[in-house]
Design a protein around this motif. Structure first.
Motif, PDB file in Angstrom:
ATOM      1  N   MET A   1     -12.842  -6.728   6.232  1.00 29.96           N
ATOM      2  CA  MET A   1     -11.438  -6.670   6.634  1.00 29.96           C
ATOM      3  C   MET A   1     -10.916  -5.251   6.446  1.00 29.96           C
ATOM      4  N   PRO A   2     -10.603  -4.544   7.529  1.00 36.42           N
ATOM      5  CA  PRO A   2     -10.057  -3.193   7.382  1.00 36.42           C
ATOM      6  C   PRO A   2      -8.724  -3.220   6.640  1.00 36.42           C
ATOM      7  N   LEU A   3      -8.539  -2.272   5.742  1.00 43.23           N
ATOM      8  CA  LEU A   3      -7.297  -2.178   4.992  1.00 43.23           C
ATOM      9  C   LEU A   3      -6.309  -1.326   5.784  1.00 43.23           C
ATOM     10  N   LEU A   4      -5.154  -1.892   6.099  1.00 46.28           N
ATOM     11  CA  LEU A   4      -4.168  -1.192   6.913  1.00 46.28           C
ATOM     12  C   LEU A   4      -3.171  -0.394   6.080  1.00 46.28           C
ATOM     13  N   MET A   5      -3.309  -0.486   4.754  1.00 42.18           N
ATOM     14  CA  MET A   5      -2.514   0.340   3.843  1.00 42.18           C
ATOM     15  C   MET A   5      -3.468   0.963   2.836  1.00 42.18           C
ATOM     16  N   ASP A   6      -3.146   2.145   2.389  1.00 43.90           N
ATOM     17  CA  ASP A   6      -3.974   2.840   1.398  1.00 43.90           C
ATOM     18  C   ASP A   6      -3.756   2.200   0.034  1.00 43.90           C
ATOM     19  N   PRO A   7      -4.796   1.538  -0.529  1.00 43.74           N
ATOM     20  CA  PRO A   7      -4.599   0.903  -1.836  1.00 43.74           C
ATOM     21  C   PRO A   7      -4.333   1.897  -2.957  1.00 43.74           C
ATOM     22  N   GLY A   8      -4.634   3.173  -2.708  1.00 42.78           N
ATOM     23  CA  GLY A   8      -4.366   4.188  -3.717  1.00 42.78           C
ATOM     24  C   GLY A   8      -2.949   4.719  -3.676  1.00 42.78           C
ATOM     25  N   GLU A   9      -2.210   4.344  -2.642  1.00 42.48           N
ATOM     26  CA  GLU A   9      -0.825   4.809  -2.526  1.00 42.48           C
ATOM     27  C   GLU A   9       0.046   4.109  -3.566  1.00 42.48           C
ATOM     28  N   ARG A  10       0.883   4.847  -4.212  1.00 36.63           N
ATOM     29  CA  ARG A  10       1.760   4.276  -5.234  1.00 36.63           C
ATOM     30  C   ARG A  10       3.171   4.139  -4.664  1.00 36.63           C
ATOM     31  N   LEU A  11       3.565   2.905  -4.414  1.00 35.83           N
ATOM     32  CA  LEU A  11       4.902   2.638  -3.897  1.00 35.83           C
ATOM     33  C   LEU A  11       5.798   2.151  -5.023  1.00 35.83           C
ATOM     34  N   ALA A  12       7.038   2.581  -5.013  1.00 36.90           N
ATOM     35  CA  ALA A  12       7.993   2.150  -6.031  1.00 36.90           C
ATOM     36  C   ALA A  12       8.342   0.676  -5.821  1.00 36.90           C
ATOM     37  N   ARG A  13       8.501  -0.039  -6.911  1.00 32.83           N
ATOM     38  CA  ARG A  13       8.874  -1.454  -6.829  1.00 32.83           C
ATOM     39  C   ARG A  13      10.404  -1.569  -6.755  1.00 32.83           C
ATOM     40  N   PRO A  14      10.936  -2.049  -5.633  1.00 30.84           N
ATOM     41  CA  PRO A  14      12.399  -2.168  -5.516  1.00 30.84           C
ATOM     42  C   PRO A  14      12.950  -3.208  -6.487  1.00 30.84           C
ATOM     43  N   ASP A  15      14.154  -2.980  -6.935  1.00 33.27           N
ATOM     44  CA  ASP A  15      14.833  -3.908  -7.844  1.00 33.27           C
ATOM     45  C   ASP A  15      15.557  -4.971  -7.019  1.00 33.27           C
ATOM     46  N   LEU A  16      15.054  -6.211  -7.083  1.00 30.98           N
ATOM     47  CA  LEU A  16      15.617  -7.307  -6.302  1.00 30.98           C
ATOM     48  C   LEU A  16      16.418  -8.291  -7.152  1.00 30.98           C
ATOM     49  N   GLN A  17      16.888  -7.863  -8.322  1.00 25.31           N
ATOM     50  CA  GLN A  17      17.580  -8.798  -9.200  1.00 25.31           C
ATOM     51  C   GLN A  17      18.887  -9.305  -8.592  1.00 25.31           C
TER      52      GLN A  17
END
Length: 253
Positions: A1-17
């Motif tokens: 399964m080709p990965l369509l996002m870079d697993p090494g990319e660090r994305l910030a976790r949005p605050d959904l509270q």
């Protein structure tokens, strides 16, 4: 399964509270993406994906999955009866005027299937040059076949059933179609073990689109970024691949 996002990319976790609830719309009956199983429970790739996303975002108590006819999803999202849609909706320029989209989480390529008794040399599509190849008329696969493989002899059919029947009966040597349905048919009793997948997979954003994404309203705040974060985490942890193999054991690729 080709990965369509870079697993090494660090994305910030949005605050959904402050998110009151997340109602995710999906289709009623589109197996194996969504369907009602033998116990009457909504199941499928998209259903499991939504549950994993909600778990990753730690919003499971706020998360609801609502199934409806595909034709009603866009209107329901615009009217505010849902916050997101996971239903295989193709990204288009007109839709981008009213909706936001996550990054793609799955891409469905095109594949060839050939008769098992076909005597060909080589494993690439060039080995089918001048041979009759069935394709569904007027589709993206029809256009893609003409553009990618002009040396093949195109034979157009009005329905998937008639195209696959022609392959099984030997009226064409191969068919070119989407890798969602073709592997299931090849492995099914309906094919009578006549055929096998050949070459590929073939991906083309021009002909096959950007891939499957999560659609939200444009005014949905942090939700699109939250979807990207969750998808990235699921890829990094191998959980998206687990869901893929659960529902597509024959694979697209």
């Amino acid at each position: 399964m080709p990965l369509l996002m870079d697993p090494g990319e660090r994305l910030a976790r949005p605050d959904l509270q402050n998110l009151a609830r997340l109602r995710v719309l999906t289709t009623v009956d589109f197996p194996p993406f969504s369907f009602v199983d033998q116990t009457g429970r909504l199941s499928g790739f998209h259903v499991d994906l939504v549950r994993e996303i909600c778990a990753e975002l730690a919003i499971e108590p706020k998360c609801q999955i609502q199934a409806m006819p595909f034709a009603d999803i866009e209107k329901a999202l615009l009217e505010g009866t849902g916050e997101a849609a996971v239903a295989g909706i193709a990204v288009t320029a007109p839709l981008r005027e009213n909706f936001a989209f996550s990054r793609p989480y799955l891409s469905i390529p095109a594949r060839f299937a050939v008769r098992r008794t076909l005597d060909i040399s080589g494993k690439a599509a060039e080995a089918l040059a001048t041979r009759p190849v069935g394709v569904l008329a007027g589709t993206a696969h029809d256009q893609m076949l003409a553009a990618f493989f002009p040396a093949l002899r195109r034979v157009a059919y009005d329905s998937q059933e008639s195209m696959l029947s022609a392959l099984k009966q030997g009226e064409v040597d191969a068919v070119f179609s989407d890798a969602l349905r073709l592997p299931f048919w090849v492995a099914s009793a309906d094919s009578e073990a006549c055929c096998r997948l050949f070459d590929g997979p073939y991906l083309s954003q021009r002909f096959l689109g950007e891939g499957l994404t999560i659609m939200t309203r444009k005014e949905s705040g942090l939700l699109p970024a939250a979807m990207d974060y969750a998808l990235n985490q699921l890829i990094r942890k191998g959980r998206l691949q687990d869901i893929y193999l659960r529902y597509f054991p024959n694979g697209f690729y």
